[in-house]
Scaffold this motif. Structure first.
Motif, PDB file in Angstrom:
ATOM      1  N   VAL A 215       0.840  -1.197   0.000  1.00  0.00           N
ATOM      2  CA  VAL A 215       0.000   0.000   0.000  1.00  0.00           C
ATOM      3  C   VAL A 215       0.875   1.247   0.000  1.00  0.00           C
ATOM      4  O   VAL A 215       1.919   1.288   0.661  1.00  0.00           O
ATOM      5  N   ALA A 216       0.463   2.263  -0.753  1.00  0.00           N
ATOM      6  CA  ALA A 216       1.084   3.583  -0.716  1.00  0.00           C
ATOM      7  C   ALA A 216       0.178   4.507   0.078  1.00  0.00           C
ATOM      8  O   ALA A 216      -1.007   4.658  -0.249  1.00  0.00           O
ATOM      9  N   LEU A 217       0.715   5.097   1.134  1.00  0.00           N
ATOM     10  CA  LEU A 217      -0.074   5.938   2.033  1.00  0.00           C
ATOM     11  C   LEU A 217       0.435   7.369   2.014  1.00  0.00           C
ATOM     12  O   LEU A 217       1.635   7.618   1.887  1.00  0.00           O
ATOM     13  N   SER A 218      -0.492   8.317   2.162  1.00  0.00           N
ATOM     14  CA  SER A 218      -0.119   9.722   2.300  1.00  0.00           C
ATOM     15  C   SER A 218       0.449   9.956   3.694  1.00  0.00           C
ATOM     16  O   SER A 218      -0.157   9.560   4.700  1.00  0.00           O
ATOM     17  N   LEU A 219       1.623  10.594   3.773  1.00  0.00           N
ATOM     18  CA  LEU A 219       2.191  10.905   5.072  1.00  0.00           C
ATOM     19  C   LEU A 219       1.355  11.918   5.836  1.00  0.00           C
ATOM     20  O   LEU A 219       1.386  11.968   7.069  1.00  0.00           O
ATOM     21  N   ALA A 220       0.584  12.708   5.123  1.00  0.00           N
ATOM     22  CA  ALA A 220      -0.192  13.766   5.772  1.00  0.00           C
ATOM     23  C   ALA A 220      -1.281  13.210   6.672  1.00  0.00           C
ATOM     24  O   ALA A 220      -1.460  13.661   7.805  1.00  0.00           O
ATOM     25  N   ASP A 221      -2.010  12.199   6.178  1.00  0.00           N
ATOM     26  CA  ASP A 221      -3.148  11.710   6.950  1.00  0.00           C
ATOM     27  C   ASP A 221      -3.306  10.185   6.952  1.00  0.00           C
ATOM     28  O   ASP A 221      -4.251   9.652   7.539  1.00  0.00           O
ATOM     29  N   GLY A 222      -2.404   9.455   6.296  1.00  0.00           N
ATOM     30  CA  GLY A 222      -2.488   8.007   6.293  1.00  0.00           C
ATOM     31  C   GLY A 222      -3.478   7.427   5.308  1.00  0.00           C
ATOM     32  O   GLY A 222      -3.726   6.212   5.320  1.00  0.00           O
ATOM     33  N   SER A 223      -4.045   8.246   4.446  1.00  0.00           N
ATOM     34  CA  SER A 223      -4.983   7.736   3.454  1.00  0.00           C
ATOM     35  C   SER A 223      -4.239   6.980   2.358  1.00  0.00           C
ATOM     36  O   SER A 223      -3.081   7.286   2.041  1.00  0.00           O
ATOM     37  N   ALA A 224      -4.880   5.974   1.788  1.00  0.00           N
ATOM     38  CA  ALA A 224      -4.248   5.126   0.776  1.00  0.00           C
ATOM     39  C   ALA A 224      -4.280   5.802  -0.591  1.00  0.00           C
ATOM     40  O   ALA A 224      -5.354   6.181  -1.078  1.00  0.00           O
ATOM     41  N   THR A 225      -3.112   5.960  -1.197  1.00  0.00           N
ATOM     42  CA  THR A 225      -3.013   6.471  -2.565  1.00  0.00           C
ATOM     43  C   THR A 225      -3.290   5.349  -3.556  1.00  0.00           C
ATOM     44  O   THR A 225      -3.998   5.546  -4.546  1.00  0.00           O
ATOM     45  N   TRP A 226      -2.732   4.172  -3.287  1.00  0.00           N
ATOM     46  CA  TRP A 226      -3.063   2.981  -4.063  1.00  0.00           C
ATOM     47  C   TRP A 226      -2.794   1.735  -3.226  1.00  0.00           C
ATOM     48  O   TRP A 226      -2.025   1.761  -2.260  1.00  0.00           O
ATOM     49  N   GLU A 227      -3.463   0.656  -3.571  1.00  0.00           N
ATOM     50  CA  GLU A 227      -3.293  -0.643  -2.922  1.00  0.00           C
ATOM     51  C   GLU A 227      -3.151  -1.692  -4.018  1.00  0.00           C
ATOM     52  O   GLU A 227      -3.846  -1.636  -5.025  1.00  0.00           O
ATOM     53  N   LYS A 228      -2.245  -2.650  -3.802  1.00  0.00           N
ATOM     54  CA  LYS A 228      -2.065  -3.683  -4.823  1.00  0.00           C
ATOM     55  C   LYS A 228      -1.867  -5.041  -4.161  1.00  0.00           C
ATOM     56  O   LYS A 228      -1.023  -5.197  -3.274  1.00  0.00           O
ATOM     57  N   SER A 229      -2.632  -6.031  -4.607  1.00  0.00           N
ATOM     58  CA  SER A 229      -2.486  -7.399  -4.126  1.00  0.00           C
ATOM     59  C   SER A 229      -1.369  -8.089  -4.909  1.00  0.00           C
ATOM     60  O   SER A 229      -1.379  -8.099  -6.136  1.00  0.00           O
ATOM     61  N   LEU A 230      -0.413  -8.675  -4.178  1.00  0.00           N
ATOM     62  CA  LEU A 230       0.707  -9.358  -4.819  1.00  0.00           C
ATOM     63  C   LEU A 230       0.616 -10.875  -4.709  1.00  0.00           C
ATOM     64  O   LEU A 230       1.273 -11.580  -5.470  1.00  0.00           O
ATOM     65  N   SER A 231      -0.158 -11.372  -3.769  1.00  0.00           N
ATOM     66  CA  SER A 231      -0.128 -12.801  -3.459  1.00  0.00           C
ATOM     67  C   SER A 231      -1.290 -13.602  -4.010  1.00  0.00           C
ATOM     68  O   SER A 231      -1.336 -14.822  -3.848  1.00  0.00           O
ATOM     69  N   GLY A 232      -2.241 -12.936  -4.656  1.00  0.00           N
ATOM     70  CA  GLY A 232      -3.358 -13.657  -5.258  1.00  0.00           C
ATOM     71  C   GLY A 232      -4.277 -14.273  -4.224  1.00  0.00           C
ATOM     72  O   GLY A 232      -4.382 -13.815  -3.089  1.00  0.00           O
ATOM     73  N   SER A 233      -4.948 -15.365  -4.608  1.00  0.00           N
ATOM     74  CA  SER A 233      -5.926 -16.005  -3.730  1.00  0.00           C
ATOM     75  C   SER A 233      -5.232 -16.926  -2.732  1.00  0.00           C
ATOM     76  O   SER A 233      -4.056 -17.253  -2.861  1.00  0.00           O
ATOM     77  N   GLY A 234      -5.991 -17.381  -1.758  1.00  0.00           N
ATOM     78  CA  GLY A 234      -5.474 -18.246  -0.716  1.00  0.00           C
ATOM     79  C   GLY A 234      -5.605 -17.586   0.635  1.00  0.00           C
ATOM     80  O   GLY A 234      -6.095 -16.451   0.761  1.00  0.00           O
ATOM     81  N   SER A 235      -5.162 -18.293   1.676  1.00  0.00           N
ATOM     82  CA  SER A 235      -5.304 -17.762   3.034  1.00  0.00           C
ATOM     83  C   SER A 235      -4.065 -17.952   3.885  1.00  0.00           C
ATOM     84  O   SER A 235      -4.049 -17.543   5.043  1.00  0.00           O
ATOM     85  N   GLU A 236      -2.983 -18.553   3.337  1.00  0.00           N
ATOM     86  CA  GLU A 236      -1.798 -18.819   4.147  1.00  0.00           C
ATOM     87  C   GLU A 236      -0.518 -18.335   3.472  1.00  0.00           C
ATOM     88  O   GLU A 236      -0.365 -18.454   2.248  1.00  0.00           O
ATOM     89  N   PHE A 237       0.364 -17.778   4.295  1.00  0.00           N
ATOM     90  CA  PHE A 237       1.697 -17.327   3.873  1.00  0.00           C
ATOM     91  C   PHE A 237       1.638 -16.394   2.667  1.00  0.00           C
ATOM     92  O   PHE A 237       2.390 -16.525   1.709  1.00  0.00           O
ATOM     93  N   LEU A 238       0.731 -15.428   2.747  1.00  0.00           N
ATOM     94  CA  LEU A 238       0.583 -14.421   1.699  1.00  0.00           C
ATOM     95  C   LEU A 238       1.490 -13.214   1.961  1.00  0.00           C
ATOM     96  O   LEU A 238       1.547 -12.307   1.122  1.00  0.00           O
ATOM     97  N   ASP A 239       2.172 -13.197   3.040  1.00  0.00           N
ATOM     98  CA  ASP A 239       2.833 -12.020   3.599  1.00  0.00           C
ATOM     99  C   ASP A 239       3.699 -11.232   2.622  1.00  0.00           C
ATOM    100  O   ASP A 239       4.441 -11.811   1.827  1.00  0.00           O
ATOM    101  N   VAL A 240       3.596  -9.919   2.726  1.00  0.00           N
ATOM    102  CA  VAL A 240       4.557  -9.000   2.130  1.00  0.00           C
ATOM    103  C   VAL A 240       5.275  -8.342   3.307  1.00  0.00           C
ATOM    104  O   VAL A 240       4.853  -7.315   3.837  1.00  0.00           O
ATOM    105  N   ASP A 241       6.354  -8.981   3.755  1.00  0.00           N
ATOM    106  CA  ASP A 241       7.067  -8.536   4.946  1.00  0.00           C
ATOM    107  C   ASP A 241       8.351  -7.776   4.641  1.00  0.00           C
ATOM    108  O   ASP A 241       8.995  -7.259   5.552  1.00  0.00           O
ATOM    109  N   THR A 242       8.752  -7.726   3.387  1.00  0.00           N
ATOM    110  CA  THR A 242       9.970  -7.005   3.051  1.00  0.00           C
ATOM    111  C   THR A 242       9.757  -5.507   3.184  1.00  0.00           C
ATOM    112  O   THR A 242       8.670  -4.997   2.910  1.00  0.00           O
TER     113      THR A 242
END
Length: 387
Positions: A215-242
């Motif tokens: 997610v890209a967030l505005s530093l001014a108020d924390g609102s999302a500029t854009w959001e992008k899913s990288l891991s597709g479907s599923g429910s386990e080990f989807l993490d974007v921890d880098t």
């Protein structure tokens, strides 16, 4: 201690040299100062140890101790700030002596940040502490109520820190007053331990979450500029921890544990390229190269295309977030600290100061501060790769 330090230092570099000359760069070198070693006189000197300090030695019956918080450095007072598994914050001077300490309720998940005389400490107890770097005195506290899991980032008068529960908090650096927060719901299945440290670029903060979104967030108020899913479907080990990294062309690099590394346009989140190698938990860029570490491997890619240049397999070992020091790539792999040639991926030295290393070292010029899993803090002088 002085006499023991001199002889041990000579053995350390000698053992490293023996491994190099014998063509066995990945050999483990055990250099716990509690174990006596004989001296040697090596012709090759990649690094030496200035001093060490036993901060939180393993206790009786303690199994596989782990120190995961990276050290920090206070340039004003010349203190190394170490956060250890016993819940203590300690300031260690250039003589290896503890100058002050501060105790919190439980162990830490990430290291501190030092800026303008203040140490910002992400507490595993859910409290963000601001301490005087000279004395350890508490300046202010912010109670997040969630175990904090990333090194604090300072930008535009704010302190940004993420929790293990997928919340990014922004508080005012001057007084700890809440400014804004952004939260995503964790997935229902298993997740990888850890969290994404936010990257600040211009007026935006880029951060990943365990549901597979960046997610890209505005530093001014924390609102999302854009959001992008990288891991597709599923429910386990989807993490974007880098922690995301960005280059001069405005290209953002981030990794999904499930789906590999992504190069994105920072302004829009549009994808440029994606690798298919999963298990990546940390990224670092240098020039036109991108280095990735994670489950059992260290990789180097061309950042403009994602083409793999080299890969170093590590067997069952996990590689943690690397750093550069004197032209070498230093990679903690839990059992030891690898000193790699970033051009070839060849391991020059594998150094284990007892119980291995999990925390990313802190680099200050040629000096590198390392916190080992057995609770010892080391100050290394790294000569690196000549030429």
């Amino acid at each position: 201690m002085k006499k023991g330090l001199v002889s041990w230092k000579r053995w350390l570099v000698g053992a490293a040299a023996v491994g190099l000359l014998g063509g066995c760069g990945r050999t483990q070198y055990y250099t716990n100062p509690e174990i006596p070693r004989g001296p040697s006189h090596p012709p090759v000197d990649y690094f030496s140890v200035d001093w060490w300090a036993p901060l939180a030695p393993p206790q009786t019956l303690e199994y596989a101790p782990r120190e995961v918080a990276s050290p920090a450095y206070d340039p004003d007072n010349k203190h190394v700030i170490a956060l250890t598994r016993d819940g203590y914050v300690r300031a260690v001077g250039p003589d290896g002596k503890v100058k002050w300490s501060f105790r919190t309720a439980i162990r830490f998940n990430a290291g501190a940040r030092v800026s303008e005389g203040i140490v910002y400490v992400p507490g595993g107890d859910g409290v963000l502490y601001a301490l005087d770097s000279a004395t350890g005195e508490v300046k202010w506290k912010y109670t997040a109520g969630e175990s904090l899991a990333t090194v604090p980032v300072l930008a535009n008068g704010l302190v940004l820190v993420a929790s293990e529960s997928d919340t990014l908090f922004a508080v005012k650096a001057a007084d700890g007053v809440w400014a804004w927060q952004y939260r995503r719901d964790p997935p229902a299945g298993f997740t990888v331990r850890g969290a994404s440290t936010p990257l600040v670029h211009e007026d935006s903060a880029y951060v990943g979450f365990s549901d597979g979104f960046v997610v890209a967030l505005s530093l001014a108020d924390g609102s999302a500029t854009w959001e992008k899913s990288l891991s597709g479907s599923g429910s386990e080990f989807l993490d974007v921890d880098t922690q995301p990294v960005i280059d001069d062309a405005g290209r953002l690099y981030v990794a999904s544990y499930k789906s590999g590394i992504f190069a994105l346009e920072a302004e829009s989140g549009d994808m440029v390229w994606n690798t298919t190698v999963g298990g990546v938990t940390a990224l670092v860029s240098r020039g036109q190269l991108l280095f990735a570490t994670g489950d059992g491997r260290v990789d180097a890619y061309l950042s403009d295309s994602g083409r793999l240049l080299w890969s170093l397999p590590l067997g069952e070992r996990a590689a943690f977030a690397p750093v550069f020091a004197q032209g070498m790539l230093l990679v903690p792999i839990q059992r030891s600290l690898l000193f790699l040639d970033p051009k070839t991926g060849k391991s020059r030295v594998a150094w284990n100061p007892g119980d291995g290393i999990s925390a990313t070292p802190f680099v200050r010029g040629s000096q590198v501060f390392v916190l080992s899993n057995n609770g010892y803090l080391y100050a290394l002088d790294v000569n690196g790769i000549r030429g």
